[in-house]
Design an enzyme around this catalytic site. Structure first.
Site, PDB file in Angstrom:
ATOM      1  N   ASP A 237     -12.105  24.197  51.409  1.00 17.38           N
ATOM      2  CA  ASP A 237     -10.898  24.727  50.772  1.00 17.38           C
ATOM      3  C   ASP A 237     -11.213  25.020  49.309  1.00 17.38           C
ATOM      4  O   ASP A 237     -11.495  24.099  48.530  1.00 17.38           O
ATOM      5  CB  ASP A 237      -9.749  23.724  50.873  1.00 17.38           C
ATOM      6  N   LEU A 238     -11.167  26.273  48.925  1.00 16.36           N
ATOM      7  CA  LEU A 238     -11.592  26.703  47.596  1.00 16.36           C
ATOM      8  C   LEU A 238     -10.852  25.948  46.498  1.00 16.36           C
ATOM      9  O   LEU A 238      -9.612  25.943  46.450  1.00 16.36           O
ATOM     10  CB  LEU A 238     -11.360  28.210  47.445  1.00 16.36           C
ATOM     11  N   ASP A 239     -11.628  25.294  45.611  1.00 10.75           N
ATOM     12  CA  ASP A 239     -11.099  24.584  44.443  1.00 10.75           C
ATOM     13  C   ASP A 239     -10.131  23.464  44.812  1.00 10.75           C
ATOM     14  O   ASP A 239      -9.267  23.087  44.013  1.00 10.75           O
ATOM     15  CB  ASP A 239     -10.418  25.560  43.469  1.00 10.75           C
ATOM     16  N   GLU A 240     -10.274  22.917  46.016  1.00 10.95           N
ATOM     17  CA  GLU A 240      -9.356  21.859  46.440  1.00 10.95           C
ATOM     18  C   GLU A 240     -10.083  20.615  46.931  1.00 10.95           C
ATOM     19  O   GLU A 240      -9.502  19.776  47.622  1.00 10.95           O
ATOM     20  CB  GLU A 240      -8.413  22.383  47.531  1.00 10.95           C
TER      21      GLU A 240
END
Length: 296
Positions: A237-240
């Protein structure tokens, strides 16, 4: 023997043991009593019992008594049985050992410069066997530090091949940690899975409100009152991914976009270096989608 020499010898002898296990009676004693039996002195101890998940975490820095030398093999052999009875996941590392850190970067050099300075001065106990970039811009900076620089341009047609090269470099370097110091490429799901738990990313904390290009211009026109940065482990999950640490400062109407960007970059440098330090000092435990961090 001078005081400084004595202190340095103690630091070089210092070991770090970390462990996590199901919560229950005797978990602290399982570790501390064993250290006592082994004639070890505890310099620092941190523990946390998560009552929601019933998971226990502990980190201890210790050194052998001055009258005896530390035998790593004997220590590990003896602790295995005790750890198994508590179903412990544990590690033992030497505090003075230098982690091998591969840095990935694009064009923005502020985070890379900060890490290189801390590496050069010994503030961060790391080695940097390689710098990887999708642009050639920072090659001279790497050369000045005597660090191999790998320019691997990325586009959708060659991304799989370039990621395969990146992975080979990381493996060839026997890297302990990968740091994305403003590497402005989205890694594939496969690469994220390979690097889960040992690759740190940094980005501004204006997300998710101001995505895409020129986030500080977007933030300025919305009148933001806080800017900051987030350092986290990468995930699908991008940037998570699990957050390690964050930094934040207040701003006001007098801060124009360039001011916001400058302040944001300074916070990114501080936040990323702090995350790297805590990771290499074994202060971070992955705990599901979040982390337990014994900060110092």
């Amino acid at each position: 023997m001078s005081l400084s020499t004595s202190v340095q010898e103690q630091v070089s002898d210092t070991q770090i043991i970390t462990a996590s296990c199901p919560g229950g009676l005797g978990t602290v004693d399982a570790v501390t009593a064993y250290l006592y039996q082994q004639g070890c002195y505890i310099n620092e101890i941190n523990s946390f019992d998560d009552i929601d998940t019933q998971r226990f975490f502990i980190r201890i820095e210790f050194r052998p008594d001055r009258q005896s030398a530390f035998n790593r093999e004997n220590f590990i052999s003896g602790f295995k049985t005790k750890a198994a009875s508590f179903d412990m996941d544990w590690t033992l590392t030497r505090k003075d050992d230098k982690a091998k850190v591969v840095i990935m970067v694009s064009k923005h050099d502020h985070c890379l410069n900060d890490l290189l300075y801390r590496y050069r001065t010994g503030d961060l106990k790391i080695e940097i066997p390689a710098i990887i970039s999708n642009h050639p811009d920072l090659e001279e900076l790497a050369k000045w530090h005597g660090i191999p620089y790998f320019h691997l341009p990325v586009n959708k047609d060659i991304k799989p091949q370039q990621e395969a090269m990146i992975w080979k470099i990381i493996q060839d370097c026997d890297a302990d940690l990968v740091v994305l110091a403003r590497y402005m490429q989205v890694l594939s799901s496969e690469m994220c899975q390979r690097l889960a738990g040992w690759a740190i990313n940094i980005h501004h904390s204006l997300l998710p409100g101001f995505k895409g290009a020129k986030p500080y211009y977007q933030a300025y026109h919305k009148g933001v009152k806080l800017v900051g940065a987030t350092a986290h482990y990468i995930s699908d999950d991008l940037d998570e991914g699990p957050i390690i640490t964050q930094g934040v400062e207040t701003v006001d109407h007098s801060h124009y976009p360039a001011d916001l960007a400058a302040k944001g970059q300074a916070i990114e440098c501080q936040t990323l270096s702090r995350a790297v330090r805590w990771h290499i000092e074994q202060r971070v435990f992955l705990h599901g989608e979040k982390s337990v961090v014994f900060a110092k």
